[in-house]
Design a protein around this motif. Structure first.
Motif, mmCIF file in Angstrom:
data_model
loop_
_atom_site.group_PDB
_atom_site.id
_atom_site.type_symbol
_atom_site.label_atom_id
_atom_site.label_comp_id
_atom_site.label_asym_id
_atom_site.label_seq_id
_atom_site.Cartn_x
_atom_site.Cartn_y
_atom_site.Cartn_z
ATOM 1 N N ALA A 287 0.827 -1.211 0.000
ATOM 2 C CA ALA A 287 0.000 0.000 0.000
ATOM 3 C C ALA A 287 0.860 1.259 0.000
ATOM 4 O O ALA A 287 0.539 2.248 -0.678
ATOM 5 N N VAL A 291 -0.069 4.426 -2.636
ATOM 6 C CA VAL A 291 -0.904 5.554 -2.219
ATOM 7 C C VAL A 291 -0.048 6.763 -1.876
ATOM 8 O O VAL A 291 1.109 6.621 -1.453
ATOM 9 N N GLU A 293 -2.102 10.018 -1.010
ATOM 10 C CA GLU A 293 -2.991 10.969 -0.349
ATOM 11 C C GLU A 293 -2.916 10.795 1.161
ATOM 12 O O GLU A 293 -2.730 9.679 1.669
ATOM 13 N N TRP A 295 -5.252 10.951 3.559
ATOM 14 C CA TRP A 295 -6.245 10.076 4.169
ATOM 15 C C TRP A 295 -5.943 8.613 3.876
ATOM 16 O O TRP A 295 -6.209 7.727 4.711
ATOM 17 N N GLN A 296 -5.350 8.343 2.713
ATOM 18 C CA GLN A 296 -4.974 6.970 2.380
ATOM 19 C C GLN A 296 -3.816 6.496 3.258
ATOM 20 O O GLN A 296 -3.819 5.361 3.768
ATOM 21 N N SER A 299 -5.195 5.757 6.672
ATOM 22 C CA SER A 299 -6.085 4.595 6.769
ATOM 23 C C SER A 299 -5.320 3.276 6.728
ATOM 24 O O SER A 299 -5.723 2.301 7.372
#
Length: 396
Positions: A287, A291, A293, A295-296, A299
């Motif tokens: 991940a 990713v 961003e 918020w990504q 999370s």
């Protein structure tokens, strides 16, 4: 579990010790690069020299503690040296002076958590029914500290500079030192324990193989910890507060898994849980490669939380179970394996940072996590066999 004053002191000490570490270590790689003007290779050199000296000193101290040295006295001396280290870094602005300071005082502080958790295990074995859960809660105290510590540390750094965060770390270390002086029980190995010969043979080989698995898994995480602040600031060009929030979110996600680790291990087995956590670690590094961003990034910290929450807690418990006659050596060996993994990750960031970019380091983390998972399959197999034998063994 925490009905006695000593049990509560262990938890409070791990919390303030965690606060101290969370105000210093997340900023250390950034400090070497930004404040001291070091290159990636110079950062690796600093980390290597610091870690090698710390591992050598702390492992020697651990062996001596299992042969009769007073654990509390060792812990107090180590805490004092760490206090000198963080105060020194508050004022040092020369790369070579930082290296020397770390090799001298930093190495002498390396036995801190090994001796604290060895004391905790000894105390729990004598006074608490479930020592695994007690150690899990102690480890959770560090995680709780890392929820609030890094965000505050990066705010202090942004507002007042590195020195503000390092002096805050010194304050937390001083509180930990005072608590240890006033309330922590002493521990001296009994004469009959001291005279027992160390365990040899199969157990030794098992410990070595398990150590390899631990080195791989923690190298993967430590490489992420070193790389992430530099990756965000140098390549993604984002605000430094992102780093603090990500560290804090990861620690927040760790806590429930740390608190439940003891009970889950009793039900499903330590090695199976460690393997599950490594699967989550592999998914996390994949991940991180995909990713960008905010918020990504926040999370996916749930995967990181499962990975670290279980490995950091049950890894130590498994090592102690393999070396029950040498708890000081086992606890410090675990801590030193963390240091060795930091050494590997330091070498990796220097090479990868110079040859490619900081994002490429996450590929290395992924490879290390996969390697650890493969090695751990041996222990999962052994655990399954032991469970089957226990089920087929006649009762009585």
């Amino acid at each position: 579990m925490f009905k006695t004053k000593e049990a509560l002191v262990f938890l409070v000490m791990t919390f303030f010790g965690g606060i101290s570490g969370s105000f210093f270590y997340p900023l250390s790689s950034l400090f070497i690069i930004e404040a001291l003007g070091a290159s990636p290779m110079m950062l690796s050199t600093y980390m290597i020299l610091s870690i090698v000296s710390s591992v050598a000193v702390s492992q020697l101290v651990a062996v001596k503690s299992d042969r009769g040295w007073n654990r509390k006295s060792i812990l107090l001396f180590s805490l004092f040296c760490y206090l000198v280290t963080v105060i020194g870094f508050s004022f040092i602005r020369n790369y070579y002076l930082a290296v020397g300071f770390s090799m001298i005082f930093g190495s002498l502080s390396g036995a801190t958590f090994g001796q604290l958790f060895a004391l905790g295990r000894e105390y729990a074995d004598e006074n608490i029914e479930d020592s695994t859960t007690f150690l899990s809660v102690m480890r959770a105290g560090i995680a709780i500290a890392w929820v609030v510590g890094p965000p505050i540390a990066f705010v202090l750094k942004s507002s007042f500079g590195f020195s503000a965060s390092f002096l805050a770390a010194a304050g937390a270390t001083f509180i930990t030192l005072v608590l240890a002086v006033l309330y922590l029980p002493s521990s001296v190995i009994k004469k009959q324990d001291k005279e027992e010969p160390p365990t040899q043979g199969v157990v030794g080989a098992t410990v070595v193989l398990f150590s390899v698995a631990l080195i791989f898994m923690f190298s993967a995480n430590n490489l992420y910890v070193i790389t992430m602040p530099i990756y965000l600031s140098q390549e993604l060009k984002v605000d430094a507060s992102w780093v603090g929030y990500m560290f804090g979110m990861a620690a927040l996600c760790e806590i429930p898994f740390m608190l439940k680790a003891g009970r889950l291990a009793a039900r499903y087995g330590i090695m199976k849980l460690l393997a599950l956590s490594l699967v989550c670690g592999c998914l996390f590094f994949i991940a991180m490669l995909t990713v960008t961003e905010f918020w990504q990034l926040l999370s996916i910290q749930i995967l990181n939380g499962i990975f670290i929450g279980i490995t950091a807690t049950l890894g130590m418990v498994a090592m102690q179970d393999m070396m029950k006659d040498r708890l000081g050596t086992a606890s410090t060996l675990f801590s030193n394996l963390l240091q060795v993994s930091m050494l590997i990750s330091s070498l990796s960031i220097g090479v990868v940072g110079e040859m490619y970019n900081y994002r490429a380091a996450f590929y290395v983390s992924l490879g290390l996590a996969v390697s650890s998972l493969l090695v751990l399959q041996y222990f999962v197999y052994q655990e399954n066999n032991a469970h089957k034998r226990a089920l087929t063994q006649p009762v009585g």
